[in-house]
Every structure is written in C-alpha cells, then in structure tokens.
Enzyme design. Structure first.
Site, PDB file in Angstrom:
ATOM      1  N   ARG A 294      30.308  12.555 -46.138  1.00  0.00           N
ATOM      2  CA  ARG A 294      31.251  11.709 -46.900  1.00  0.00           C
ATOM      3  C   ARG A 294      30.764  10.571 -47.478  1.00  0.00           C
ATOM      4  O   ARG A 294      31.032  10.223 -48.595  1.00  0.00           O
ATOM      5  CB  ARG A 294      32.003  11.029 -45.513  1.00  0.00           C
ATOM      6  CG  ARG A 294      32.857  12.013 -44.910  1.00  0.00           C
ATOM      7  CD  ARG A 294      33.569  11.495 -43.517  1.00  0.00           C
ATOM      8  NE  ARG A 294      34.661  12.513 -43.080  1.00  0.00           N
ATOM      9  CZ  ARG A 294      35.044  12.531 -42.030  1.00  0.00           C
ATOM     10  NH1 ARG A 294      35.015  11.445 -40.967  1.00  0.00           N
ATOM     11  NH2 ARG A 294      36.071  13.213 -41.633  1.00  0.00           N
ATOM     12  N   TYR A 433      38.335  16.619 -50.087  1.00  0.00           N
ATOM     13  CA  TYR A 433      37.533  17.097 -49.308  1.00  0.00           C
ATOM     14  C   TYR A 433      36.686  16.423 -48.446  1.00  0.00           C
ATOM     15  O   TYR A 433      36.422  15.125 -48.619  1.00  0.00           O
ATOM     16  CB  TYR A 433      36.690  18.192 -49.749  1.00  0.00           C
ATOM     17  CG  TYR A 433      35.786  18.107 -50.988  1.00  0.00           C
ATOM     18  CD1 TYR A 433      35.142  16.978 -51.081  1.00  0.00           C
ATOM     19  CD2 TYR A 433      35.571  19.212 -51.700  1.00  0.00           C
ATOM     20  CE1 TYR A 433      34.241  16.649 -52.258  1.00  0.00           C
ATOM     21  CE2 TYR A 433      34.432  18.923 -52.845  1.00  0.00           C
ATOM     22  CZ  TYR A 433      33.903  17.705 -53.064  1.00  0.00           C
ATOM     23  OH  TYR A 433      32.720  17.528 -54.076  1.00  0.00           O
ATOM     24  N   GLU A 434      35.987  16.687 -47.330  1.00  0.00           N
ATOM     25  CA  GLU A 434      35.220  15.957 -46.489  1.00  0.00           C
ATOM     26  C   GLU A 434      36.154  14.896 -45.578  1.00  0.00           C
ATOM     27  O   GLU A 434      35.740  13.798 -45.265  1.00  0.00           O
ATOM     28  CB  GLU A 434      34.083  15.310 -47.072  1.00  0.00           C
ATOM     29  CG  GLU A 434      33.028  15.994 -47.579  1.00  0.00           C
ATOM     30  CD  GLU A 434      32.648  17.543 -46.612  1.00  0.00           C
ATOM     31  OE1 GLU A 434      32.639  17.099 -45.314  1.00  0.00           O
ATOM     32  OE2 GLU A 434      32.277  18.366 -46.876  1.00  0.00           O
ATOM     33  N   GLY A 435      37.331  15.247 -45.480  1.00  0.00           N
ATOM     34  CA  GLY A 435      38.279  14.271 -44.704  1.00  0.00           C
ATOM     35  C   GLY A 435      39.077  13.735 -45.921  1.00  0.00           C
ATOM     36  O   GLY A 435      38.576  12.972 -46.681  1.00  0.00           O
TER      37      GLY A 435
END
Length: 590
Positions: A294, A433-435
């Site tokens: 993140r 992406y990545e949350g």
C-alpha cells in the site's frame, strides 16, 4: 515522448528535511548510510532509471505481454532491464545481510523504488512485489524457508507475487475458496486466483507465489485463511530448481493501462506449498506484504505523477502558439496563465505526495530501530495512520495530475503517440488495487482513528503545530495551516462523537475525511521543506531549486490547501446526504 530525469534534488530534500534520514544514518546499525554513500546510490539509481528502465516504457505499453504455450512473454527490453537491475543488486538495499541484503535503512530504498516506478510503472511492479514478499517472509516464515528462498528473492534471481483475490472474493477475503490439504510436511494447494500481478514472466528463473488458501478444517471467514509459499519450480536441499510445480497461467487480463505488466488468472493444481506462519493466521502474515504494497502503491502515484509532469512541462516549453499576455511574439504555451496553473498544480501535488510518502516510510525504520520502546510504539502507530493516507491521497492525486498532463497537451494529449495518455491510463488502477481508496478511508477512520480515539492523529497534529511555531518568515502560511489543522480537529471530534450514535457515519464521511487530512498533511510537508530551503539560503547556498520549492509551497497554500475546507464541509454534513436515498431512487430516472 520526453526523456525521464531523476528529480534528485527534491528526493534529497524530502529524505533530509522531512523523512529524517540523517537521524537514521547516525544509528550504529546504519553507519554505512553516509552522505557520500546515499548520494552515490541515488545518482546511480537515477542513471539506471533514466537510461535503462525508462526506454522500456513505450515498449511495454505498445507491445504488452502475451501468452505463448502457457508462459508469459515480456518485451525483450524488459528482460534486459531486469537483468541489469538484478546484477546491480538493487533489490537488496534494505534487507538482512544474513540473506544477501545490504542492511541499509528501508527509507533509502524508497526513492530508488520511486525511480523504477517513474521510469516504467508496469516493469516496476515486479521488483515492488518481490520486495513485499521478502518483507512478509522475513517476519513470518520459518528459518528453513528463509534460508531456502530469501537469498534468491533479495538478489532478484527470483521474483515474488501476492495471490489473494479470487473471482468470488475481491476485497472480501472471507470467501476465499482456494484449498490447502496437508500432505506430510508440505501442503497441496488447489484453486484459482485472479488479478495476479506478474503471476508469470520470463525475466526470472523462478517465481515465488504467496497464496492465501483454506484448510479443510479451518473456521469460516478470515480467521480460517492460511498463507503458503508456492514456488513455480520446486527447490531441492541444495537450492537447485527442480520439477515444475503445476502453477498455471490460465489467461491474461486486457487492461485499460499498465499493458507491460502481466495481470494473470492463476491456477494451482495440487501444487506443493509451504506454510508461512501458523495455520489459520495467514491474513495477519499477508498484511505485512499488503501494508508494504500500500505504501508502494502510494509511491507509484507519486512516480507516475512525476513522469506525467515532466512530459507536460517538456511539451509546454516546446509547443509554440499565439502571444501570451505581456508578449508581442508567439512563444511556448507555458507562458499562458492557465497552463502555468496546471503545471504548478501537477508539481505541487507531486512534491507534497513525495514528502508525505517518504515521511511515512521513515517512521517504519524508527518503529523497528529506535532505542526507546515508547518511541517505537508511537512511530509504528504513526506509520499505520499515514499508510492509508499515502496510498489513497497520492493515488487520487496521480489521477488528477496525469489528467492535467493530457490537458496541457491539448488535442495532442488525446493522441497516443505523444505518450501523455499512457500515464493517465497507467495511473487509473492505482486507486483500485491493494485495497480501493474507499477501503483505505474506512481503515483510516475505523482502525486508525476510532480504535485509539484519535491518539495517533493527535500526535501528528501536534507535530504540525511544532512546525507552525517555527514558521518565521512563513507566518502567513502558518496561520492558514493552523486554520486547516483546526478543521481536521473538528472533523475528528465529529467522527468520535457521532460514530457511536450513527453506524452509517464512518462509512459516509471516511473518504472526505481522508482527503481532508491528506491535503493538510501535504501542506505541512511542503512548509517543512520550504523552511529548510530558506535556512539553506541563509547559509549562503544559491540554487534555483531552493527558491522554486518556496514558490511551489506558496502556490499549494493558495490553490490546493483551500480544498481542505470543502472536504471538511462534506465531513460535517454527516451521513444523511449519503444514505437518505433508497436503492430504488438510484434508478428512478428511467
């Protein structure tokens, strides 16, 4: 398409004035991180990024990747660039010397990673994920797994991936179906994963997948997920590659951007896996890699924004049109007021994001290596607080900056040959992406503010006020920032007071609260750097960059910091405007 130039002056300012690299370098364990060493590393990384990696960017976008007999084939330029990356030892900077690392501060690896992402974000995803895999294994794997896999991952001889998502389980990992079955001392992994970045490639000899899967007797939900190391090729006791481990690339996604990166649907067919950590505790282990990623994605936002800014600036300097106000002859379009506004917005958002990302990453080093136990705890909480802000605010900014980059080009920006559109397409995935950024916002208000009743946030705001008390010639900016800090405090108080009574409040205001904090934190980081530049001038240093930083800060305070007030107003409106409309109302117009 403009050549990429490493922004080393701004990188060095952010490292020293904001991220506290000199304090880290003063620690005995980081004695090798001398000023000369840091300068040499950054200079060489800038050269490799500009001369080796950046030229691959166009190849990746135009050629993309393709499947050939079940294997992913990259552009030839990618393979060559990766080989030079690995031979240069660039993946080893911050890692344990026991496994081939150089033992330097994690913070020093951050600008190096930014340079790879700015040069070619599609290519840069491969080393980014590999370094996340090393972090995860270093903290959670057994000594045997570390010895068998870390040296080759750190050297870049092998690459790592993160296999979380499934077609039925996007951000909700509680529904993961990928199966793991015990088979003596190993496990057998069967199932499919989707959206696996660099799930396969021909740049490294082996690929190490970190896979979330569920054991037959696992409890339901996220508490029943385990993490497994699944190599593409099995490794014998001597470290030699053995038989193929039945990890299949079933298909490639056709994406809006990052065409040079293979986004795979991966199938595991009774593949041998090795448990990382404890059974049913896999998500906790994977969060090590996810949090690293993140911050890395936030850094990608800064990097793509930097590349888009350089492209737009180059075009604005070369494109000749009608006379601007104050000129009699035709000249470059950057003379026009609105073009300058766009360029300054791009520059200010990029530099504020860089400083904030570096600052958060510096806290990770202090959280691990500070001598005082309480300071380690505070720095850990500080990094946790800033991580969702870096990820979401910097990637939202990347979408804005790259869109402005197209706008600066005018009609030529909408033509692919100029290259401006690629950065906008590449940046769009970063907020997903990545949350997703909505998830980052929920994480900020839920886990990072409500859970500790704002303690970590209060310490960060106290840091901001320490800077305001030292503002000197920048007193007018300090007064403006004080009002903005008070606005964050009002939003914090409204959240803490209202969340218990209104269960919809946190979700309804989370994104605007995060954006408010990001805008204010960005102003603070730029003010800190402006103060450092003013001090350098007082010492007799004469560099146009020092003046430019102060002017960029002035622009940010005039044109970007006022956004915080708008976000604050939206936070204060509460949940009612968001939840009042029922589901049927959304489709009531047709």
């Amino acid at each position: 398409m403009a050549d990429f130039k490493a922004p080393l002056k701004d990188i060095n300012l952010a490292l020293n004035a904001v991220a506290r690299l000199p304090e880290l370098a003063a620690m005995e364990r980081f004695a090798d991180a001398s000023e000369d060493m840091v300068s040499a590393i950054l200079e060489e990384a800038g050269r490799v990024a500009s001369e080796v990696v950046a030229p691959t960017n166009w190849d990746g976008d135009q050629q993309g990747v393709h499947l050939q007999e079940g294997a992913v084939i990259c552009p030839e330029s990618f393979v060559s660039a990766y080989q030079q990356y690995a031979e240069g030892g660039w993946g080893s900077l911050q890692f344990d010397p026991e496994y081939g690392g150089q033992g330097l501060p994690y913070l020093l690896s951050v600008p190096v990673m930014e340079l790879w992402q700015a040069a070619n974000v599609s290519w840069g995803l491969c080393p980014l994920l590999s370094q996340g895999a090393v972090e995860c294994l270093s903290l959670n794997a057994s000594d045997e797994l570390k010895a068998a896999y870390l040296p080759q991952l750190i050297s870049g001889e092998w690459a790592g991936t993160m296999c979380l998502t499934e077609g039925n389980a996007g951000s909700d990992l509680s529904t993961v179906r990928c199966k793991a079955e015990r088979d003596g001392e190993v496990y057998r992994i069967t199932g499919e994963k989707v959206f696996i970045t660099w799930g396969d490639q021909n740049m490294t000899r082996n690929i190490i997948h970190l896979v979330l899967a569920r054991l037959p007797d696992a409890p339901a939900g996220v508490r029943g997920i385990s993490l497994f190391l699944v190599p593409k090729y099995r490794v014998d006791a001597e470290g030699n590659l053995g038989e193929y481990n039945q990890t299949h690339t079933l298909s490639l996604e056709h994406k809006l951007g990052i065409h040079g990166s293979a986004t795979c649907v991966m199938g595991f067919d009774n593949s041998v896996g090795y448990l990382v950590g404890q059974e049913n505790r896999g998500l906790a282990c994977m969060f090590t890699m996810m949090n690293n990623a993140r911050l890395g994605v936030g850094l990608q936002g800064v990097a793509v924004a930097e590349r888009a800014y350089q492209q737009a600036l180059n075009y604005a300097q070369e494109r000749i049109q009608a006379p601007a106000v104050g000129y009699k002859e035709a000249g470059p379009i950057m003379r026009h007021g609105d073009v300058r506004r766009m360029l300054l917005t791009m520059k200010a958002l990029t530099e504020a994001g860089r400083a904030l990302a570096y600052d958060a990453c510096g806290s990770l080093d202090f959280a691990e290596h500070a001598e005082d136990e309480q300071r380690r705890a505070d720095e850990k909480a500080r990094a946790a607080l800033l991580t969702p802000v870096v990820k979401a605010w910097c990637t939202e900014n990347a979408n804005e900056v790259t869109s402005l980059g197209v706008q600066v080009h005018g009609g030529m920006g909408y033509v692919e040959e100029t290259g401006a559109a690629q950065y906008m397409r590449d940046a769009r995935v970063l907020s997903i992406y990545e949350g997703t950024n909505g998830i980052q916002a929920l994480d900020l208000v839920g886990r990072k503010v409500l859970l500790d009743q704002g303690a970590a946030l209060n310490r960060l705001l106290a840091e901001m006020r320490e800077t305001l008390n030292q503002a000197g010639d920048f007193a007018p900016l300090a007064a403006q920032l004080e009002v903005a800090v008070q606005g964050v405090e009002a939003s914090r108080d409204g959240l803490l007071q209202g969340a218990q009574e209104d269960p919809q409040l946190a979700g309804a205001i989370a994104f605007n609260f995060l954006m408010q904090l990001g805008v204010v934190a960005g102003a603070w980081e730029l003010l800190r750097q402006a103060l450092a530049c003013r001090a350098a001038q007082a010492r007799g240093e004469d560099d146009a960059f020092l003046e430019a930083k102060q002017l960029t800060t002035n622009f940010y305070f005039a044109h970007i910091l006022p956004r915080a007030m708008g976000f604050a107003d939206m936070v204060q409106s509460g949940s009612e405007p968001v939840v009042a409309m029922n589901d049927a109302h959304f489709a009531s117009a047709w």
